[in-house]
Design a protein around this motif. Sequence first.
Motif, mmCIF file in Angstrom:
data_model
loop_
_atom_site.group_PDB
_atom_site.id
_atom_site.type_symbol
_atom_site.label_atom_id
_atom_site.label_comp_id
_atom_site.label_asym_id
_atom_site.label_seq_id
_atom_site.Cartn_x
_atom_site.Cartn_y
_atom_site.Cartn_z
ATOM 1 N N ALA A 377 34.948 35.179 53.693
ATOM 2 C CA ALA A 377 36.005 35.201 52.672
ATOM 3 C C ALA A 377 35.565 34.453 51.427
ATOM 4 N N ASP A 378 34.876 33.314 51.616
ATOM 5 C CA ASP A 378 34.369 32.577 50.452
ATOM 6 C C ASP A 378 33.260 33.356 49.745
ATOM 7 N N ARG A 381 34.975 35.836 47.615
ATOM 8 C CA ARG A 381 35.576 35.215 46.432
ATOM 9 C C ARG A 381 34.524 34.803 45.400
ATOM 10 N N LYS A 382 33.395 34.279 45.856
ATOM 11 C CA LYS A 382 32.345 33.888 44.913
ATOM 12 C C LYS A 382 31.683 35.100 44.251
ATOM 13 N N ARG A 384 33.292 37.782 43.646
ATOM 14 C CA ARG A 384 34.387 38.412 42.896
ATOM 15 C C ARG A 384 34.503 39.894 43.232
ATOM 16 N N ASN A 386 36.496 42.907 44.073
ATOM 17 C CA ASN A 386 37.870 43.377 43.881
ATOM 18 C C ASN A 386 38.067 44.668 44.686
#
Length: 492
Positions: A377-378, A381-382, A384, A386
């Motif tokens: 998950a990280d 997120r890092k 990005r 979408n």
Amino acid sequence: MTPDVEMNEAPPPPTPPSQQQQSPPSPSILQHLKEIASLIESGAYLKEARRIVRAVRLTIILRRKLRSPVVAAFICSALPVGSEAHSRLLSYLPEEVENDMDVDTATSATQVPVKHPVPELEIYCYLLVLIFLIDQKKYEEAKACSSASVARLKHMNRRTVDVLASRLYFYYSYSYELTNNLAEIRGDLLALHRMATLRRDELGQETLLNLLLRNYLHYNLYDQAEKLRSKAPRFEAHSNQQFCRYLFYLGKIRTIQLEYTDAKESLLQAARKAPVAAQGFRIQCNKWAVIVRLLLGEIPERTVFMQKGMKKALIPYFELTNAVRIGDLELFRTVAEKFSSTFGSDRTHNLIVRLRHNVIRTGLRNISISYSRISLADVARKLRLNSDNPVADAESIVAKAIRDGAIDATIDHANGWMVSKETGDVYSTNEPQFAFNSRIAFCLNMHNEAVRALRFPPNSHNEKESDEKRRERQQQEQELAQHIAEDDDDEF
């Protein structure tokens, strides 16, 4: 014309239009053109293509100074009045110039009778008028003139015409490209290439091959371009300019075919061999080379974007390189949208779409170096990402990067982690050996090209000549060098 500064004195009376139109041509430019014509005639009689090459080079220097009266006066002095070529070439010039030159040409014809010109001089007149029409942005007249010149060239089989013919072929294609009609002449270019091959016109073959490749690439017909390139006869390059163009087109074809290593070599070689004055060509080569190096996973040096005269043109590609280097997908999207018009005009937009995967891989490599263990998950997120399910996408991206060898890590599916392995010593691998081998191959290739470019005197492989023959040969070489120096030390 409105004056720049308002004067208190009364302005002089305006010159009548008839006197403005009948202004005599510049004697210096006309005299230069006549001397170029005499140089072409001597080259045709002596069968020395070197003189004709020099005449073409002098014409390119004078092209910005050409005016309609000068061109019309030169045609009247070089071609017989009333001949087909004379009347046809004058018809392409403005009508008022043609009418104004009637009196002058009649008097000049009676004073100095024009002899029958050599075919090279007639072709040169076509070339001069074609260059003038293109510079004056009269593209429709240029199309008609180029078509007439090519039709005339089909009936000439002289090696001294080859230099002029290659230039006419280039402007023939260029005039049709300016009017967005390149597809109309593809068949004619193929027929001309076949004719040049049968006549053993190697310079014409080089020029026409590049024009055909440009024609195919203009319409994104890369498969047809590769088929033509692979089937075309191979021989030693006669023109450095044509060889640079060939390398550029070859690099573009290799890039589209995913052969990035060969494409990079061709593009960098084209940029290196191109003349310093060809700044626009070198900019295009550097743009494509930057994209290819990014697709290979390389980051170009900052000095590439700081070259003299190229800094402004390469700004979009510099920001794109910065986004790929950082591995920031959001910054990459911003740069791609900001300079979308520039990338579209350079025809590199489809290649930049391919770079998205490289940006993700670079960011993932930075993450694997920075963290020994990080959740998926990280990672999403890092990076990005979408999407509807970013964790699943991150897992698939990490798995593919591990399989391709981009990162050295494992996936803990139970806990949803990416566990990076310890970074080993790069000098314990074969990477330094591969880098050193590539540099050695580059230096050897450059040395071999320099050796092939050497020119040796004839019969240098024979036994040592006698003293008398050596002195005689040296005297002849000195006389030839003095004659060449006298030819070059003119007012041009």
